[in-house]
Design a protein around this motif. Structure first.
Motif, PDB file in Angstrom:
ATOM      1  N   GLY A 241       0.762  -1.339   0.147  1.00 38.24           N
ATOM      2  CA  GLY A 241       0.072  -0.072   0.089  1.00 38.24           C
ATOM      3  C   GLY A 241       0.858   1.229  -0.060  1.00 38.24           C
ATOM      4  O   GLY A 241       0.520   2.400  -0.730  1.00 38.24           O
ATOM      5  N   PHE A 242       2.013   1.378   0.636  1.00 41.36           N
ATOM      6  CA  PHE A 242       2.996   2.548   0.699  1.00 41.36           C
ATOM      7  C   PHE A 242       3.642   2.732  -0.436  1.00 41.36           C
ATOM      8  O   PHE A 242       3.554   3.782  -1.149  1.00 41.36           O
TER       9      PHE A 242
ATOM     10  N   ARG B 290       3.320   1.105  -3.285  1.00 37.72           N
ATOM     11  CA  ARG B 290       2.326   0.788  -4.545  1.00 37.72           C
ATOM     12  C   ARG B 290       3.254   0.231  -5.637  1.00 37.72           C
ATOM     13  O   ARG B 290       3.170   0.148  -6.876  1.00 37.72           O
ATOM     14  N   SER B 291       4.232  -0.824  -5.125  1.00 34.96           N
ATOM     15  CA  SER B 291       4.912  -1.598  -5.933  1.00 34.96           C
ATOM     16  C   SER B 291       4.855  -3.079  -5.652  1.00 34.96           C
ATOM     17  O   SER B 291       4.405  -3.305  -4.488  1.00 34.96           O
ATOM     18  N   GLY B 292       5.112  -3.976  -6.556  1.00 33.50           N
ATOM     19  CA  GLY B 292       4.652  -5.385  -6.244  1.00 33.50           C
ATOM     20  C   GLY B 292       5.531  -6.030  -5.155  1.00 33.50           C
ATOM     21  O   GLY B 292       6.852  -5.584  -5.076  1.00 33.50           O
ATOM     22  N   ASN B 293       4.968  -6.941  -4.312  1.00 34.91           N
ATOM     23  CA  ASN B 293       5.589  -7.832  -3.551  1.00 34.91           C
ATOM     24  C   ASN B 293       4.902  -9.058  -3.647  1.00 34.91           C
ATOM     25  O   ASN B 293       3.746  -9.243  -4.358  1.00 34.91           O
ATOM     26  N   THR B 294       5.346 -10.148  -2.854  1.00 34.64           N
ATOM     27  CA  THR B 294       4.920 -11.428  -2.866  1.00 34.64           C
ATOM     28  C   THR B 294       4.214 -11.892  -1.524  1.00 34.64           C
ATOM     29  O   THR B 294       4.934 -11.532  -0.552  1.00 34.64           O
TER      30      THR B 294
ATOM     31  N   ILE C 197      13.571   3.614  -2.626  1.00 36.50           N
ATOM     32  CA  ILE C 197      13.376   4.416  -2.828  1.00 36.50           C
ATOM     33  C   ILE C 197      11.799   4.806  -3.074  1.00 36.50           C
ATOM     34  O   ILE C 197      11.084   4.164  -3.859  1.00 36.50           O
ATOM     35  N   ALA C 198      11.118   5.435  -2.295  1.00 40.63           N
ATOM     36  CA  ALA C 198       9.482   5.962  -2.530  1.00 40.63           C
ATOM     37  C   ALA C 198       9.416   7.346  -2.966  1.00 40.63           C
ATOM     38  O   ALA C 198      10.078   8.037  -2.490  1.00 40.63           O
TER      39      ALA C 198
ATOM     40  N   VAL D 142      13.168   4.065   2.158  1.00 39.59           N
ATOM     41  CA  VAL D 142      12.693   3.399   3.411  1.00 39.59           C
ATOM     42  C   VAL D 142      13.298   1.937   3.348  1.00 39.59           C
ATOM     43  O   VAL D 142      13.817   1.473   2.351  1.00 39.59           O
ATOM     44  N   MET D 143      13.085   1.284   4.754  1.00 42.67           N
ATOM     45  CA  MET D 143      13.666   0.090   4.691  1.00 42.67           C
ATOM     46  C   MET D 143      12.595  -0.783   4.769  1.00 42.67           C
ATOM     47  O   MET D 143      11.921  -0.782   5.587  1.00 42.67           O
ATOM     48  N   VAL D 144      12.726  -1.775   3.567  1.00 42.22           N
ATOM     49  CA  VAL D 144      11.728  -2.774   3.658  1.00 42.22           C
ATOM     50  C   VAL D 144      11.981  -4.096   4.075  1.00 42.22           C
ATOM     51  O   VAL D 144      13.163  -4.565   3.862  1.00 42.22           O
ATOM     52  N   GLY D 145      11.071  -4.603   4.852  1.00 38.49           N
ATOM     53  CA  GLY D 145      11.456  -5.777   5.793  1.00 38.49           C
ATOM     54  C   GLY D 145      12.263  -6.995   4.960  1.00 38.49           C
ATOM     55  O   GLY D 145      11.967  -7.032   3.710  1.00 38.49           O
TER      56      GLY D 145
END
Ligand code: 2BA
Length: 109
Positions: free
Chosen positions: A35-36, A38-42, A70-71, A91-94
């Protein structure tokens, strides 16, 4: 039995599925969007017996890495122009965002 819902980065998904399957876990893969960013994840659904739960979590922990991304967010209105100027935010994505649910019933027909 528990259901692990793991949201992971696309970069880790394929290796994670291979590792889980080679250790005997059943996996379902869903293509999802954060949601933040707005790019693909699984998102992976992994149903596990209680005594195998820690083993599955260890595999996820071993494979999934945190990464900086980068957002692009709109800045506050610039001056009095009413114009939003996109600016990059790091942002740091988990690793992985994990929900664990108790399974009331597991049926295969
Ligand atoms: P996104 O929503 O695209 O978020 C990507 C990363 O952006 C997040 O990484 C976090 O570091 C940052 N972020 C998210 N919301 C933010 C905000 N309001 N302000 C500033 N930074 C923010 P993670 O926390 O590792 O989350 C990775 C992905 O996991 C998320 O992708 C989302 O798809 C999922 N997720 C995380 N928390 C969730 C939750 N409570 N419920 C459902 N899905 C969740």
């Amino acid at each position: 039995m528990k259901l692990i819902i793991a949201i992971v980065q696309d970069e880790d998904a394929s290796r994670l599925i291979s590792n889980l399957m080679s250790e005997g876990f059943g996996v379902t893969k869903l293509a999802t969007t954060g949601g933040f960013l707005r790019s693909g994840n699984t998102t992976l659904l992994v149903g596990v017996e209680d005594d195998k739960f820690n083993g599955a979590m260890k595999v996820i922990e071993r494979v999934c890495k945190s990464r900086k991304q980068i957002a692009t967010s709109p800045s506050p209105i610039s001056g009095t122009t009413g114009v939003y100027v996109p600016y990059p935010v790091e942002v740091m994505v988990g690793g992985a965002t994990i929900f664990v649910l108790n399974v009331e019933q597991f049926v295969k027909i």
